[in-house]
Design a protein around this motif. Structure first.
Motif, PDB file in Angstrom:
ATOM      1  N   ARG A  70       0.798  -1.220   0.000  1.00 59.94           N
ATOM      2  CA  ARG A  70       0.000   0.000   0.000  1.00 59.94           C
ATOM      3  C   ARG A  70       0.832   1.272   0.000  1.00 59.94           C
ATOM      4  O   ARG A  70       0.440   2.287   0.567  1.00 59.94           O
ATOM      5  CB  ARG A  70      -0.963   0.010   1.201  1.00 59.94           C
ATOM      6  N   SER A 113       4.321  -0.165  -5.275  1.00 56.51           N
ATOM      7  CA  SER A 113       3.525  -1.301  -4.789  1.00 56.51           C
ATOM      8  C   SER A 113       3.367  -2.393  -5.831  1.00 56.51           C
ATOM      9  O   SER A 113       3.173  -3.545  -5.483  1.00 56.51           O
ATOM     10  CB  SER A 113       2.154  -0.818  -4.309  1.00 56.51           C
ATOM     11  N   THR A 114       3.438  -2.049  -7.108  1.00 53.59           N
ATOM     12  CA  THR A 114       3.252  -3.059  -8.153  1.00 53.59           C
ATOM     13  C   THR A 114       4.585  -3.347  -8.851  1.00 53.59           C
ATOM     14  O   THR A 114       5.527  -2.570  -8.728  1.00 53.59           O
ATOM     15  CB  THR A 114       2.271  -2.573  -9.234  1.00 53.59           C
ATOM     16  N   VAL A 115       4.593  -4.412  -9.605  1.00 54.53           N
ATOM     17  CA  VAL A 115       5.824  -4.793 -10.310  1.00 54.53           C
ATOM     18  C   VAL A 115       6.252  -3.696 -11.288  1.00 54.53           C
ATOM     19  O   VAL A 115       7.442  -3.428 -11.457  1.00 54.53           O
ATOM     20  CB  VAL A 115       5.652  -6.161 -11.012  1.00 54.53           C
ATOM     21  N   ILE A 116       5.276  -2.997 -11.871  1.00 53.39           N
ATOM     22  CA  ILE A 116       5.655  -1.963 -12.849  1.00 53.39           C
ATOM     23  C   ILE A 116       6.337  -0.786 -12.150  1.00 53.39           C
ATOM     24  O   ILE A 116       7.265  -0.191 -12.679  1.00 53.39           O
ATOM     25  CB  ILE A 116       4.448  -1.491 -13.708  1.00 53.39           C
ATOM     26  N   ALA A 117       5.893  -0.473 -10.927  1.00 54.94           N
ATOM     27  CA  ALA A 117       6.522   0.615 -10.186  1.00 54.94           C
ATOM     28  C   ALA A 117       7.883   0.191  -9.644  1.00 54.94           C
ATOM     29  O   ALA A 117       8.819   0.983  -9.609  1.00 54.94           O
ATOM     30  CB  ALA A 117       5.617   1.086  -9.061  1.00 54.94           C
ATOM     31  N   THR A 173      -1.474 -13.770  -4.416  1.00 56.78           N
ATOM     32  CA  THR A 173      -2.571 -13.217  -5.195  1.00 56.78           C
ATOM     33  C   THR A 173      -1.993 -12.682  -6.496  1.00 56.78           C
ATOM     34  O   THR A 173      -0.782 -12.514  -6.600  1.00 56.78           O
ATOM     35  CB  THR A 173      -3.251 -12.060  -4.449  1.00 56.78           C
ATOM     36  N   PRO A 174      -2.854 -12.433  -7.472  1.00 49.32           N
ATOM     37  CA  PRO A 174      -2.348 -11.875  -8.732  1.00 49.32           C
ATOM     38  C   PRO A 174      -1.663 -10.529  -8.512  1.00 49.32           C
ATOM     39  O   PRO A 174      -0.889 -10.081  -9.330  1.00 49.32           O
ATOM     40  CB  PRO A 174      -3.614 -11.699  -9.569  1.00 49.32           C
ATOM     41  N   ASP A 175      -1.957  -9.863  -7.389  1.00 52.02           N
ATOM     42  CA  ASP A 175      -1.332  -8.574  -7.123  1.00 52.02           C
ATOM     43  C   ASP A 175      -0.050  -8.726  -6.324  1.00 52.02           C
ATOM     44  O   ASP A 175       0.497  -7.759  -5.833  1.00 52.02           O
ATOM     45  CB  ASP A 175      -2.301  -7.664  -6.341  1.00 52.02           C
ATOM     46  N   LYS A 206      -2.295  -6.591   5.129  1.00 48.40           N
ATOM     47  CA  LYS A 206      -3.013  -5.397   4.719  1.00 48.40           C
ATOM     48  C   LYS A 206      -4.233  -5.125   5.583  1.00 48.40           C
ATOM     49  O   LYS A 206      -5.011  -4.214   5.321  1.00 48.40           O
ATOM     50  CB  LYS A 206      -3.391  -5.517   3.243  1.00 48.40           C
ATOM     51  N   THR A 253     -14.015 -13.947  -5.873  1.00 47.75           N
ATOM     52  CA  THR A 253     -12.887 -13.325  -6.568  1.00 47.75           C
ATOM     53  C   THR A 253     -11.940 -14.364  -7.143  1.00 47.75           C
ATOM     54  O   THR A 253     -11.376 -14.181  -8.207  1.00 47.75           O
ATOM     55  CB  THR A 253     -12.109 -12.421  -5.595  1.00 47.75           C
ATOM     56  N   GLY A 254     -11.752 -15.446  -6.430  1.00 51.55           N
ATOM     57  CA  GLY A 254     -10.861 -16.471  -6.962  1.00 51.55           C
ATOM     58  C   GLY A 254     -10.250 -17.279  -5.839  1.00 51.55           C
ATOM     59  O   GLY A 254     -10.560 -17.073  -4.668  1.00 51.55           O
ATOM     60  N   PHE A 287      -6.604 -18.810  -4.282  1.00 47.73           N
ATOM     61  CA  PHE A 287      -5.187 -18.520  -4.350  1.00 47.73           C
ATOM     62  C   PHE A 287      -4.402 -19.463  -3.443  1.00 47.73           C
ATOM     63  O   PHE A 287      -4.911 -19.942  -2.443  1.00 47.73           O
ATOM     64  CB  PHE A 287      -4.920 -17.073  -3.934  1.00 47.73           C
ATOM     65  N   GLU A 309      -0.857   1.435 -10.436  1.00 46.16           N
ATOM     66  CA  GLU A 309       0.043   1.793  -9.341  1.00 46.16           C
ATOM     67  C   GLU A 309      -0.677   2.931  -8.624  1.00 46.16           C
ATOM     68  O   GLU A 309      -0.428   4.106  -8.858  1.00 46.16           O
ATOM     69  CB  GLU A 309       1.411   2.224  -9.865  1.00 46.16           C
ATOM     70  N   THR A 330      -0.745   4.300  -5.824  1.00 40.93           N
ATOM     71  CA  THR A 330      -0.224   4.874  -4.588  1.00 40.93           C
ATOM     72  C   THR A 330       0.074   6.360  -4.689  1.00 40.93           C
ATOM     73  O   THR A 330       0.332   7.008  -3.686  1.00 40.93           O
ATOM     74  CB  THR A 330       1.080   4.159  -4.192  1.00 40.93           C
ATOM     75  N   VAL A 343       5.841   4.679 -14.560  1.00 45.48           N
ATOM     76  CA  VAL A 343       5.566   3.247 -14.624  1.00 45.48           C
ATOM     77  C   VAL A 343       5.012   2.886 -16.000  1.00 45.48           C
ATOM     78  O   VAL A 343       4.452   3.731 -16.694  1.00 45.48           O
ATOM     79  CB  VAL A 343       4.611   2.750 -13.495  1.00 45.48           C
ATOM     80  N   ASN A 344       5.198   1.640 -16.380  1.00 43.67           N
ATOM     81  CA  ASN A 344       4.846   1.241 -17.736  1.00 43.67           C
ATOM     82  C   ASN A 344       4.294  -0.183 -17.697  1.00 43.67           C
ATOM     83  O   ASN A 344       5.000  -1.108 -17.303  1.00 43.67           O
ATOM     84  CB  ASN A 344       6.122   1.289 -18.600  1.00 43.67           C
ATOM     85  N   ASP A 382       6.049  -3.315 -18.862  1.00 42.95           N
ATOM     86  CA  ASP A 382       6.997  -4.074 -18.047  1.00 42.95           C
ATOM     87  C   ASP A 382       6.358  -5.319 -17.460  1.00 42.95           C
ATOM     88  O   ASP A 382       7.052  -6.140 -16.869  1.00 42.95           O
ATOM     89  CB  ASP A 382       7.520  -3.198 -16.889  1.00 42.95           C
ATOM     90  N   ARG A 415     -11.794 -19.115 -16.105  1.00 44.53           N
ATOM     91  CA  ARG A 415     -12.270 -17.753 -15.854  1.00 44.53           C
ATOM     92  C   ARG A 415     -11.110 -16.781 -16.002  1.00 44.53           C
ATOM     93  O   ARG A 415     -10.015 -17.009 -15.529  1.00 44.53           O
ATOM     94  CB  ARG A 415     -12.820 -17.682 -14.436  1.00 44.53           C
ATOM     95  N   PHE A 471      -6.828  -6.989  -3.667  1.00 44.82           N
ATOM     96  CA  PHE A 471      -6.523  -7.396  -2.313  1.00 44.82           C
ATOM     97  C   PHE A 471      -6.171  -6.213  -1.450  1.00 44.82           C
ATOM     98  O   PHE A 471      -6.320  -6.230  -0.247  1.00 44.82           O
ATOM     99  CB  PHE A 471      -5.394  -8.414  -2.350  1.00 44.82           C
ATOM    100  N   GLU A 472      -5.676  -5.203  -2.131  1.00 40.93           N
ATOM    101  CA  GLU A 472      -5.393  -3.970  -1.432  1.00 40.93           C
ATOM    102  C   GLU A 472      -6.636  -3.566  -0.650  1.00 40.93           C
ATOM    103  O   GLU A 472      -6.567  -3.154   0.498  1.00 40.93           O
ATOM    104  CB  GLU A 472      -5.097  -2.905  -2.485  1.00 40.93           C
ATOM    105  N   PHE A 489      -8.087  -6.768   1.795  1.00 38.97           N
ATOM    106  CA  PHE A 489      -7.393  -6.981   3.044  1.00 38.97           C
ATOM    107  C   PHE A 489      -6.958  -5.672   3.671  1.00 38.97           C
ATOM    108  O   PHE A 489      -6.286  -5.647   4.666  1.00 38.97           O
ATOM    109  CB  PHE A 489      -6.164  -7.866   2.807  1.00 38.97           C
ATOM    110  N   GLY A 490      -7.273  -4.589   2.995  1.00 38.01           N
ATOM    111  CA  GLY A 490      -6.614  -3.381   3.438  1.00 38.01           C
ATOM    112  C   GLY A 490      -7.535  -2.250   3.801  1.00 38.01           C
ATOM    113  O   GLY A 490      -8.488  -2.402   4.549  1.00 38.01           O
TER     114      GLY A 490
END
Lengths: 576, 461
Positions: A206, A210-214, A485-487, A511, A563-564, A566, B93, B95, B102-103, B106, B432, B450-451, B454-455
């Motif tokens: 959070r 936070s993501t792979v791209i960042a 998770t996928p994230d 989280k 949702t799925g 995991f 992203e 945040t 970011v791209n 990638d 799916r 999930f953010e 769970f968040g």
């Protein structure tokens, strides 16, 4: 010249007697404690293993030979080698000796940082502290190593004597070190204090990145900023007049040895797509790259080859359910078929494809071998109790025993730049040795002795934990549960209590902003079930976890609303 | 009903064929809908080395060319979806209100089954976009649906211009203002965030230009500006190197963005969604901006109540280059239906309607010289339909990307997964798509992730 009054043979007998007495006593008193950790120093730091089958290196086997270890080094190896008078002798008549194994990436001996539960999200999640963002490349794994960690003996008992270890964390947890798996102090264990910069494509929770791209964007930015800062420092050093003083930046400075190609960046790269993404980063920036704990690398072999990337393949493999069924016929209840729309024919076809992919995982090492890529192994995500069986599965899938041995010894030594000290049983090398009672890759072989840096660790096969300990474990306690998770991965803490006959508990951390009670906890044999409800976006989602417990760990799935589903893994904290 | 489950070996057969597949084809005797050069009856399309070599009557296949008999069928350019979130593993992203650096390119994922399903709807090129959580989100990737490749790099449409996602209105204000209590909390805040980012980028550009000029002068002593990846990217937008694709709904914010673009000299601007575009179509057209819309999807939140199915037609008739997009794995499978709706709501001609899912999205992505129409020299991205694609009875039969058959209805096994997770229980080996039926997969990773699960609960109101 007159020789010493005692004949060598007589001396040997004396020491053998003394040795066997002291060993029996100590085995009872200290179990698998290293000899040197006792109050009394060992009678000698010289050992001779006589009349043994010695595998000096892959394909270099000599029989009825003797190995002499003196003051931490291998001093003699071969047939008819004289046994020094002061040597503690191990009769090796039925024993097999190998060079100590080297683990390419793990956290063995590294203390896990205490999870700061419910860490507050930064006020501006776009600008977290470097610590929160997981960007601490200046940290040194040596500050986190503890020679007393239980994990050290766990993999040492398998024959591992050295490991490249890395700190816990996310994107840039710190620098790696190569350590010996034994020693009085952290410093005494160090072989290479800074072997690599460690990184994972793992975002912060959070907060940016936070993501792979960042994470990838941030990695590029830091690298380029470090390059710029380093160039400016060089310019400043050559002529300081009229230039602003460069400010110190520990994060960027951590990249300097990488930029100079003095150390590589070692990435954890278990997923195939991660492997590809990391290679892209390497293409952009040009650093020396090591991919470690690779699990799905077979489609990337040609790229790995063409970019001269070094690799450590994971010793973790997906379970082979078929084997399991054979072992415990009717113990496990068949998983309930929730989707009854699958016909038998469809199921069979799906199973076939699963088997086809399972074969790719077990055949990964053989595929790398066939392609001529030098690889080592890593234990980072492998369970110690699975490692030897997994090696056998890889051998069954086409790797030869010599190739497996090379990956465990000579290749790893080469990849870590330690070939002059580790990897084979040759004069002058560090005395890292594994001794087994049958050839190592034989299912029935037991590791009997391991030497690390010339210090003996004795293992008694009777002490080995019984595989059939079902039902004797206790789920009450604190579990660290990782959900894929996928994230990305999330990590929660599940606490299970027992009141009377019933289990209860709560889940927190990760989280979740506050602890959520578990609505149901059930243990049936080895099958654990629990569930809880989380609120999000004005809706509530039920999280149903079903897992199989193996003493201090579990593996299973979490179904999250619609949702799925995991994969989840739990690890139990030792009860205190 | 007996399910015909084509077992493993048929998958192997298909792979074997894919490997044998040269990119040389002759598509014979179909009705060719070129989009830009009219409709040609009983015409052949010759494909050589993945490119359209010739369109004409009675062409003969040189040796090594596979022939597809399209007699009675309709041959059109592969459909282009200008707004999708498929083929990538990370969407938002979420945040920070500005994450230009970011791209999503990638995080390409060539294994998503949704890519194959889209092929099954005649789609050949998609714009995989960053989500709409941030005022200035990340860069997007134009990919070709070469389903079957295992190297993610092979998905990229090589040479396609760079694009970036912007977002106005409720999403960025909810995520950042509502979620983190930072700017932007209002539409005014969104404008401020974009203007501030562009202003900083301008300063950054200027400071580097100054430094680069001075640095070569004799005796120069000075410190270079600090490298900043975010500002580098924003500067690339100002230099015209990146096309802005801006998530937007309301007329007032469309006007606002047009003005911001004008003030900062941003010329390449495509509005996404644009539900109130019909109110300001002439203004959009006057500035040369474009629009990519839903055919008839609205009312999933307050800012999209004022909408009409005539939107696409009104925008088009006012001279706005307009496309119809999916933003969704399911809609993406029948964009030809979505295009057909402009004939009921707006009386567009066949070519005008089909342009909405071919040449117009190609223009919006800056790839119109490569794809979007059937013309000699263009990429052989071709969809073959059993009936006219604007007919409700049309069935996609064959989809070709770069001259390679990637979907063939006659050889379409049930299990088209490229990779299988041996750890996954059979019962949940579902087919799916992860990118499912949320109202806006745009907000994926920012809301229904999930953010959220769970968040934070801060986004709830």
């Amino acid at each position: 010249m007159k020789k010493s009054h005692r004949s060598p043979a007589f001396g040997n007998v004396l020491f053998w007697l003394a040795m066997s007495l002291s060993m029996t006593a100590h085995a009872q008193q200290f179990g698998q404690q290293p000899q040197e950790e006792k109050e009394l120093a060992p009678v000698s730091r010289t050992y001779a293993i006589t009349n043994a089958t010695i595998n000096q290196g892959p394909g270099r086997k000599i029989t009825q030979a003797t190995l002499v270890i003196r003051n931490g080094l291998i001093t003699a190896v071969g047939k008819g080698v004289p046994v020094p008078a002061e040597a503690i002798i191990i009769k090796g008549d039925s024993l097999h000796i190998y060079a100590g194994f080297i683990d390419g990436l793990s956290r063995v001996g590294v203390a896990k940082p205490k999870e700061e539960a419910n860490r507050e999200r930064p006020k501006d999640p776009g600008n977290p502290t470097p610590e929160f963002a997981g960007i601490t490349p200046e940290k040194d794994v040596r500050t986190a190593i503890s020679p007393q960690e239980k994990s050290i003996d766990e993999i040492r008992a398998l024959g591992f004597t050295a490991a490249q270890v890395v700190p816990y964390g996310n994107m840039l947890p710190g620098s790696a070190a190569v350590i010996l798996l034994g020693g009085k102090s952290v410093d005494a264990m160090i072989l290479n204090g800074k072997s690599a910069l460690f990184s994972e494509l793992q975002g912060a929770q959070r907060a940016y990145p936070s993501t792979v791209i960042a994470v990838m964007a941030k990695f590029r930015e830091l690298y380029r900023q470090a390059l710029q800062a380093k160039n400016y420092e060089t310019l400043y050093a050559s002529n300081r007049a009229g230039l602003n003083r460069p400010t110190s930046d520990r994060i960027l400075e951590a990249f300097y040895p990488v930029i100079d190609k003095k150390i590589p960046v070692v990435f954890e790269a278990d997923r195939y797509l991660e492997t590809q993404r990391i290679i892209n980063l390497q293409n952009d920036l040009g650093f020396l790259l090591v991919l470690a704990d690779v699990k799905e690398g077979w489609e990337a072999i040609s790229k790995i080859k063409s970019t001269n990337t070094k690799v450590f393949l994971s010793l973790d493999l997906p379970e082979d359910k078929k084997d399991e069924k054979k072992d415990s016929k009717d113990k496990k209840p068949e998983p309930k078929a929730e989707d009854t729309t699958l016909t038998a024919e469809e199921k069979e076809a799906l199973e076939k494809r699963k088997a086809e992919f399972l074969a790719l995982y077990t055949g990964q090492a053989a595929a790398f071998q066939k392609a001529g890529v030098t690889f080592g192994f890593s234990t980072l995500s492998a369970k110690a109790s699975d490692v030897r069986a997994n090696l056998r599965r890889m051998i069954k899938a086409g790797l030869t025993e010599d190739q497996a041995l090379a990956a465990l010894t000579t290749n790893s030594a080469q990849l870590l730049g330690l070939s002059d000290r580790l990897g084979t049983l040759d004069n002058g090398k560090i005395a890292n040795v594994v001794i087994t009672d049958k050839p190592y890759f034989n299912e029935k072989a037991n590791v009997r002795y391991v030497f690390v840096d010339g210090v003996m660790y004795k293992y008694d096969p009777k002490d080995a934990p019984k595989a059939d300990a079902a039902g004797k474990f206790d789920i009450v306690g604190t579990w660290t549960v990782t959900t894929n998770t996928p994230d990305g991965k999330t990590e929660e803490i599940v606490t299970i209590k027992k009141e009377g006959k019933d289990f209860s508990g709560s889940v927190s951390g990760g989280k979740l902003t506050q602890a959520v009670p578990l609505e149901l906890v059930e243990l049936n044999g080895t099958s654990l079930k629990y569930n809880y409800t989380v609120q999000a976006g004005g809706q509530s989602y039920k999280v149903d976890v079903q897992a199989t417990v193996d003493a201090t760990s579990f593996k299973g799935t979490a179904q999250v609303g619609t949702t799925g589903s995991f994969a989840v893994e739990g690890k139990k904290e030792p009860n205190r | 009903m007996k399910k015909i489950f084509t077992i493993l070996f048929s998958v192997i057969v298909l792979y074997a064929q894919a490997q044998q597949n040269t990119n040389n084809l002759l598509i014979k005797g179909g009705t060719v809908l070129t989009i830009t050069k009219g409709t040609l009856e009983s015409t052949d399309v010759l494909v050589t080395n993945g490119k359209i070599a010739q369109i004409g009557k009675n062409l003969s296949a040189p040796s090594g060319h596979q022939t597809i008999d399209a007699t009675g069928m309709f041959v059109m350019p592969g459909i282009i979806d200008a707004h999708s979130h498929a083929g990538i593993d990370a969407v938002n992203e979420a945040t920070s209100p500005v994450t230009a650096e970011v791209n999503v390119g990638d995080a390409l994922n060539p294994f998503q089954i949704g890519l194959y399903r889209a092929l099954g709807g005649g789609v050949t090129t998609i714009h995989s976009m960053h989500g709409s959580a941030n005022a200035i989100g990340g860069q997007c990737e134009t990919i070709k649906l070469r389903y079957g490749v295992k190297d993610p790099e092979a998905l990229r449409m090589e040479g396609a211009p760079r694009t970036i996602k912007f977002a106005l209105g409720e999403n960025p204000t909810r995520v950042h203002g509502g979620g983190s209590n930072i700017v932007p909390r209002t539409r005014m805040g969104v404008e401020f965030v974009i203007r501030q980012a562009f202003s900083q980028a301008k300063e950054y550009m200027t400071s580097w230009d100054t430094y680069n000029k001075q640095k070569n002068q004799k005796g120069f002593r000075g410190t270079p500006p600090a490298y900043n990846y975010r500002l580098e990217t924003l500067a690339d937008i100002l230099k015209g190197n990146i096309i802005v694709h801006c998530h937007s709904y309301r007329a007032d914010e469309l006007q606002m963005m047009l003005k911001v673009a004008k003030d900062f000299g941003v010329k390449r601007l495509v509005f996404q969604h644009v539900n109130e575009g019909f109110k300001v179509a002439p203004e959009i057209a006057a500035q040369g901006a474009m629009a990519s819309v839903f055919s008839d999807w609205w009312a999933y939140k307050l800012e999209v109540y004022y909408s009409t199915a005539y939107n696409a037609a009104i925008l088009a008739k006012n001279g706005v280059t307009t496309s119809i997009n999916s933003d969704d794995g399911e809609l993406m499978r029948h964009l030809y239906h979505e295009a057909a709706k402009t004939q009921k709501y707006g009386n567009l001609t066949d070519d005008e309607a089909l342009a909405m899912i071919t040449i117009n999205p190609a223009k919006q992505l800056g790839i119109e010289n490569r794809v979007g129409s059937l013309e000699a020299g263009k990429d052989a991205d071709i969809a073959i339909f059993s009936k006219h694609p604007l007919s409700i009875y049309a069935i996609p039969m064959v989809t070709i990307v770069d001259g390679i058959v990637r979907f063939d209805r006659a050889k379409d096994p049930d299990d088209m997964r490229i990779v299988v997770d041996p750890k996954q229980p059979l019962e949940i080996a579902t087919f799916r798509e992860h990118h499912g039926h949320s109202h806006e997969s745009c907000l994926e990773g920012a809301e229904l992730s999930f953010e959220e699960l769970f968040g934070t609960t801060a986004n709830q109101e």
